[in-house]
Scaffold this motif. Structure first.
Motif, PDB file in Angstrom:
ATOM      1  N   CYS A 109       0.816  -1.235   0.000  1.00 23.91           N
ATOM      2  CA  CYS A 109       0.000   0.000   0.000  1.00 23.91           C
ATOM      3  C   CYS A 109       0.839   1.270   0.000  1.00 23.91           C
ATOM      4  O   CYS A 109       0.293   2.362  -0.127  1.00 23.91           O
ATOM      5  CB  CYS A 109      -0.914   0.016   1.222  1.00 23.91           C
ATOM      6  SG  CYS A 109       0.011   0.056   2.786  1.00 23.91           S
ATOM      7  N   HIS A 114      -3.830   5.723  -1.752  1.00 22.69           N
ATOM      8  CA  HIS A 114      -4.787   5.061  -2.658  1.00 22.69           C
ATOM      9  C   HIS A 114      -5.895   4.390  -1.839  1.00 22.69           C
ATOM     10  O   HIS A 114      -7.074   4.544  -2.139  1.00 22.69           O
ATOM     11  CB  HIS A 114      -4.110   3.957  -3.481  1.00 22.69           C
ATOM     12  CG  HIS A 114      -3.266   4.436  -4.618  1.00 22.69           C
ATOM     13  ND1 HIS A 114      -3.681   5.383  -5.518  1.00 22.69           N
ATOM     14  CD2 HIS A 114      -2.031   4.054  -5.026  1.00 22.69           C
ATOM     15  CE1 HIS A 114      -2.727   5.583  -6.416  1.00 22.69           C
ATOM     16  NE2 HIS A 114      -1.712   4.784  -6.146  1.00 22.69           N
ATOM     17  N   ILE A 134       6.073  -3.437   3.103  1.00 22.84           N
ATOM     18  CA  ILE A 134       7.327  -3.866   3.720  1.00 22.84           C
ATOM     19  C   ILE A 134       8.151  -2.647   4.167  1.00 22.84           C
ATOM     20  O   ILE A 134       9.083  -2.786   4.965  1.00 22.84           O
ATOM     21  CB  ILE A 134       8.099  -4.760   2.716  1.00 22.84           C
ATOM     22  CG1 ILE A 134       9.007  -5.719   3.443  1.00 22.84           C
ATOM     23  CG2 ILE A 134       8.836  -3.932   1.681  1.00 22.84           C
ATOM     24  CD1 ILE A 134       9.445  -6.910   2.603  1.00 22.84           C
ATOM     25  N   GLY A 154       4.847  -5.420   6.901  1.00 22.29           N
ATOM     26  CA  GLY A 154       4.970  -6.866   6.728  1.00 22.29           C
ATOM     27  C   GLY A 154       5.261  -7.205   5.278  1.00 22.29           C
ATOM     28  O   GLY A 154       5.306  -6.323   4.411  1.00 22.29           O
ATOM     29  N   LEU A 156       4.215  -9.164   1.910  1.00 22.80           N
ATOM     30  CA  LEU A 156       3.013  -9.726   1.289  1.00 22.80           C
ATOM     31  C   LEU A 156       3.196 -11.177   0.863  1.00 22.80           C
ATOM     32  O   LEU A 156       2.223 -11.886   0.596  1.00 22.80           O
ATOM     33  CB  LEU A 156       2.516  -8.849   0.127  1.00 22.80           C
ATOM     34  CG  LEU A 156       3.412  -8.572  -1.078  1.00 22.80           C
ATOM     35  CD1 LEU A 156       3.401  -9.697  -2.077  1.00 22.80           C
ATOM     36  CD2 LEU A 156       2.961  -7.291  -1.766  1.00 22.80           C
ATOM     37  N   PRO A 175       4.454  -5.597  -6.161  1.00 20.32           N
ATOM     38  CA  PRO A 175       4.618  -7.022  -6.455  1.00 20.32           C
ATOM     39  C   PRO A 175       3.429  -7.833  -5.927  1.00 20.32           C
ATOM     40  O   PRO A 175       2.689  -7.353  -5.063  1.00 20.32           O
ATOM     41  CB  PRO A 175       5.894  -7.407  -5.700  1.00 20.32           C
ATOM     42  CG  PRO A 175       6.343  -6.228  -4.946  1.00 20.32           C
ATOM     43  CD  PRO A 175       5.452  -5.075  -5.236  1.00 20.32           C
TER      44      PRO A 175
HETATM   45  C1  SAM Z   1       5.665   1.252  -6.750  1.00 18.99           C
HETATM   46  S1  SAM Z   1       5.310   1.152  -5.020  1.00 18.99           S
HETATM   47  C2  SAM Z   1       3.534   1.259  -5.030  1.00 18.99           C
HETATM   48  C3  SAM Z   1       2.998   1.706  -3.713  1.00 18.99           C
HETATM   49  C4  SAM Z   1       1.497   2.050  -3.721  1.00 18.99           C
HETATM   50  N1  SAM Z   1       0.665   0.908  -4.051  1.00 18.99           N
HETATM   51  C5  SAM Z   1       1.277   3.185  -4.699  1.00 18.99           C
HETATM   52  O1  SAM Z   1       0.801   2.916  -5.818  1.00 18.99           O
HETATM   53  O2  SAM Z   1       1.576   4.329  -4.339  1.00 18.99           O
HETATM   54  C6  SAM Z   1       5.620  -0.567  -4.602  1.00 18.99           C
HETATM   55  C7  SAM Z   1       5.416  -0.842  -3.124  1.00 18.99           C
HETATM   56  O3  SAM Z   1       5.527  -2.256  -2.898  1.00 18.99           O
HETATM   57  C8  SAM Z   1       6.162  -2.423  -1.639  1.00 18.99           C
HETATM   58  N2  SAM Z   1       6.678  -3.799  -1.560  1.00 18.99           N
HETATM   59  C9  SAM Z   1       7.669  -4.350  -2.307  1.00 18.99           C
HETATM   60  N3  SAM Z   1       7.867  -5.649  -1.945  1.00 18.99           N
HETATM   61  C10 SAM Z   1       6.970  -5.911  -0.937  1.00 18.99           C
HETATM   62  C11 SAM Z   1       6.690  -7.059  -0.151  1.00 18.99           C
HETATM   63  N4  SAM Z   1       7.361  -8.215  -0.317  1.00 18.99           N
HETATM   64  N5  SAM Z   1       5.723  -6.980   0.789  1.00 18.99           N
HETATM   65  C12 SAM Z   1       5.038  -5.815   0.983  1.00 18.99           C
HETATM   66  N6  SAM Z   1       5.266  -4.686   0.259  1.00 18.99           N
HETATM   67  C13 SAM Z   1       6.223  -4.726  -0.693  1.00 18.99           C
HETATM   68  C14 SAM Z   1       7.211  -1.329  -1.614  1.00 18.99           C
HETATM   69  O4  SAM Z   1       7.687  -1.060  -0.309  1.00 18.99           O
HETATM   70  C15 SAM Z   1       6.434  -0.170  -2.223  1.00 18.99           C
HETATM   71  O5  SAM Z   1       5.770   0.605  -1.238  1.00 18.99           O
END
Ligand code: SAM
Ligand code: ZN
Length: 290
Positions: A109, A114, A134, A154, A156, A175
């Protein structure tokens, strides 16, 4: 009431929806201060009201400044308004056939804007938002700014959510882990994945790389993989161009992973460019769990 206490009460109310990410056993809320599982794995609520369920800090490219720029773009410009409207519409249609309250889980998130925007647009349906990322910086910001959802640090791929507890998963430019998504979704639950199309922020990519393909995921493969796991119900393509003010353009550059490797002087040159048009090109994949 403090943020911490308020969150502890909400989590307590819905405690069955959570599980320990280490040993998968159920949680209970202890003294309205921490989550503890049967094997005594304990996670404290922070004063801002979020819970960090990672056993050790993870390094993330996503940092405070990026999230602040992202929040400004999402809350102060209308760049993503059409996206929010479409996502809210899909949730409202789904809610007609489902029980309340609906649990909406935003996997990855970020700083939470969003999810908050979408919840605001669905205010007539009883909903409980849960945002997980994360990046601790992202979740701290989310918890400070938006009080209603439950915010969790955490992974995902090993989410602290119990089996079949979520009605709608949002997965926006983040992801995925479809095995986990299927596990936590109720049967017939909704999964909404947003992926960038070939022209997403194309002006930024042209300015940075002179190469519009760089940094782009392969869309067809993403869609095929999604279809292997879920019944694809709808694909919505959103493509439009918006004029940005210089401040909005600066925020856009700073919020994007595309600018991660820029030196300060490259960044200054980019910000001085007369480039105020920006293209949003997104694909929304909507599927149902079998
Ligand atoms: C391009 S950003 C998008 C964030 C948000 N959904 C937005 O559109 O503004 C990708 C997000 O995925 C998170 N992320 C990457 N790998 C993750 C994982 N294994 N578990 C949880 N979040 C993760 C990153 O920390 C980042 O906040
Ligand atoms: Zn445990």
């Amino acid at each position: 009431m403090s943020n911490k206490l308020k969150s502890a009460e909400v989590i307590h109310k819905y405690i069955k929806a959570f599980r320990c990410p280490h040993c998968e056993s159920p949680f209970e809320v202890v003294d309205l201060k921490s989550l503890m599982c049967r094997n005594n794995h304990t996670f404290d609520l922070a004063k801002q009201g979020y819970v960090n369920l990672m056993s050790r800090p993870t390094k993330s490219h996503y940092h405070k400044e990026l999230f602040e720029a992202r929040k400004k773009i999402m809350m102060e410009s209308d760049l993503y308004t059409l996206l929010h409207e479409n996502l809210a519409k899909a949730i409202k249609e789904y809610s007609e056939h489902s029980h309340s309250p609906l649990f909406i889980f935003d996997a990855g998130c970020g700083e939470g804007s969003h999810l908050q925007k979408i919840l605001d647009q669905c205010s007539e349906i009883p909903l409980q938002g849960i945002g997980l990322d994360i990046s601790k910086d992202g979740i701290v910001m989310a918890a400070k700014n938006y009080k209603e959802p439950i915010w969790l640090v955490g992974d995902l791929a090993k989410s602290p959510i119990a089996d079949q507890s979520i009605h709608v998963i949002l997965n926006i430019l983040s992801p995925s882990n479809y095995k986990e998504f299927k596990r936590i979704l109720v049967s017939n639950g909704l999964v909404i994945k947003v992926v960038p199309g070939p022209n997403y922020l194309i002006e930024l990519r042209e300015a940075l790389f002179g190469d519009t393909k760089k940094g782009m995921a392969k869309n067809e493969e993403t869609e095929e993989l999604f279809k292997k796991h879920f019944d694809l119900k709808d694909v919505i393509s959103l493509s439009y161009t918006k004029e940005l003010t210089p401040i909005e353009f600066k925020n856009l550059v700073q919020m994007s992973p595309l600018s991660w490797n820029l030196t300060k002087s490259d960044m200054d040159v980019l910000l001085k460019r007369d480039c105020s048009e920006i293209t949003i090109d997104l694909k929304i994949l909507i599927g149902r769990n079998h």
